[in-house]
Design a protein around this motif. Structure first.
Motif, mmCIF file in Angstrom:
data_model
loop_
_atom_site.group_PDB
_atom_site.id
_atom_site.type_symbol
_atom_site.label_atom_id
_atom_site.label_comp_id
_atom_site.label_asym_id
_atom_site.label_seq_id
_atom_site.Cartn_x
_atom_site.Cartn_y
_atom_site.Cartn_z
ATOM 1 N N ARG A 1 -24.848 80.345 -37.354
ATOM 2 C CA ARG A 1 -24.162 81.559 -37.790
ATOM 3 C C ARG A 1 -23.523 82.310 -36.627
ATOM 4 O O ARG A 1 -22.917 83.345 -36.819
ATOM 5 C CB ARG A 1 -25.135 82.479 -38.534
ATOM 6 N N SER A 2 -23.679 81.776 -35.402
ATOM 7 C CA SER A 2 -23.001 82.362 -34.248
ATOM 8 C C SER A 2 -21.525 81.974 -34.302
ATOM 9 O O SER A 2 -21.116 81.125 -35.101
ATOM 10 C CB SER A 2 -23.627 81.847 -32.942
ATOM 11 N N THR A 3 -20.716 82.576 -33.458
ATOM 12 C CA THR A 3 -19.284 82.273 -33.446
ATOM 13 C C THR A 3 -19.036 80.797 -33.167
ATOM 14 O O THR A 3 -18.266 80.145 -33.879
ATOM 15 C CB THR A 3 -18.569 83.135 -32.377
ATOM 16 N N ILE A 4 -19.713 80.244 -32.167
ATOM 17 C CA ILE A 4 -19.503 78.832 -31.831
ATOM 18 C C ILE A 4 -20.035 77.924 -32.943
ATOM 19 O O ILE A 4 -19.436 76.896 -33.264
ATOM 20 C CB ILE A 4 -20.130 78.489 -30.459
ATOM 21 N N GLY A 5 -21.139 78.312 -33.566
ATOM 22 C CA GLY A 5 -21.692 77.527 -34.665
ATOM 23 C C GLY A 5 -20.779 77.521 -35.882
ATOM 24 O O GLY A 5 -20.598 76.491 -36.544
ATOM 25 N N MET A 6 -20.189 78.683 -36.197
ATOM 26 C CA MET A 6 -19.260 78.772 -37.333
ATOM 27 C C MET A 6 -18.004 77.932 -37.065
ATOM 28 O O MET A 6 -17.506 77.256 -37.969
ATOM 29 C CB MET A 6 -18.877 80.232 -37.586
ATOM 30 N N CYS A 7 -17.508 77.984 -35.837
ATOM 31 C CA CYS A 7 -16.324 77.186 -35.489
ATOM 32 C C CYS A 7 -16.632 75.694 -35.584
ATOM 33 O O CYS A 7 -15.807 74.915 -36.080
ATOM 34 C CB CYS A 7 -15.840 77.535 -34.088
ATOM 35 N N LEU A 8 -17.806 75.301 -35.102
ATOM 36 C CA LEU A 8 -18.206 73.895 -35.195
ATOM 37 C C LEU A 8 -18.307 73.464 -36.652
ATOM 38 O O LEU A 8 -17.781 72.412 -37.038
ATOM 39 C CB LEU A 8 -19.545 73.674 -34.486
ATOM 40 N N THR A 9 -18.952 74.266 -37.476
ATOM 41 C CA THR A 9 -19.112 73.943 -38.892
ATOM 42 C C THR A 9 -17.757 73.834 -39.586
ATOM 43 O O THR A 9 -17.517 72.899 -40.367
ATOM 44 C CB THR A 9 -19.976 75.005 -39.590
ATOM 45 N N GLU A 10 -16.873 74.767 -39.280
ATOM 46 C CA GLU A 10 -15.533 74.742 -39.879
ATOM 47 C C GLU A 10 -14.762 73.488 -39.465
ATOM 48 O O GLU A 10 -14.119 72.833 -40.294
ATOM 49 C CB GLU A 10 -14.773 75.992 -39.418
ATOM 50 N N THR A 11 -14.860 73.126 -38.198
ATOM 51 C CA THR A 11 -14.180 71.925 -37.707
ATOM 52 C C THR A 11 -14.753 70.668 -38.341
ATOM 53 O O THR A 11 -14.009 69.769 -38.754
ATOM 54 C CB THR A 11 -14.298 71.844 -36.171
ATOM 55 N N GLN B 1 -25.579 65.100 -38.648
ATOM 56 C CA GLN B 1 -26.220 64.734 -37.384
ATOM 57 C C GLN B 1 -25.699 65.591 -36.234
ATOM 58 O O GLN B 1 -26.468 65.995 -35.354
ATOM 59 C CB GLN B 1 -25.995 63.259 -37.067
ATOM 60 N N VAL B 2 -24.409 65.886 -36.242
ATOM 61 C CA VAL B 2 -23.825 66.742 -35.204
ATOM 62 C C VAL B 2 -24.425 68.140 -35.280
ATOM 63 O O VAL B 2 -24.773 68.735 -34.253
ATOM 64 C CB VAL B 2 -22.285 66.792 -35.325
ATOM 65 N N LEU B 3 -24.568 68.687 -36.480
ATOM 66 C CA LEU B 3 -25.155 70.019 -36.634
ATOM 67 C C LEU B 3 -26.619 70.053 -36.195
ATOM 68 O O LEU B 3 -27.059 71.017 -35.560
ATOM 69 C CB LEU B 3 -25.030 70.496 -38.082
#
Length: 106
Positions: A9-19, A36-38
């Motif tokens: 739910r952090s900025t980098i986590g949200m960007c990763l999830t969106e990508t 697996q990436v998450l």
């Protein structure tokens, strides 16, 4: 090693999830590999924060709401003041989520 999914739910986590969602939608990545990436992201964030972050911060503010559910504390502070050795920052409203790190070793 057990990890929490807090950092998603952090900025980098949200960007990763969106990508990852976009890559799965395009067929570039399988859903299994995205998961697996998450999971690896969760592990890496936990390890990096444990090993590399050494600074301490003092927090003062007005406690608006607090909650304890499933071994997770959630605090919402208003007019919070964050202070460390180098600087001081004022934040109007902040949400702090804290988990017992001992649960990671189970």
């Amino acid at each position: 090693m057990t990890t929490f999914e807090l950092y998603r739910r952090s900025t980098i986590g949200m960007c990763l999830t969106e990508t990852l969602d976009e890559m799965v939608s395009n067929g570039t990545l399988s859903p299994e590999l995205a998961i697996q990436v998450l999971v690896q992201f969760d592990k890496s964030m936990t390890e990096a924060l444990e090993a590399q972050v050494k600074s301490k911060v003092a927090i003062k503010g007005h406690l608006h709401t607090y909650r304890f559910c499933d071994n997770v504390w959630t605090f919402i502070l208003q007019d919070a003041q964050f202070k460390n050795e180098e600087c001081q920052e004022h934040v109007g409203k902040v949400k702090i989520v804290a988990c017992d790190s001992k649960l990671l070793n189970q």
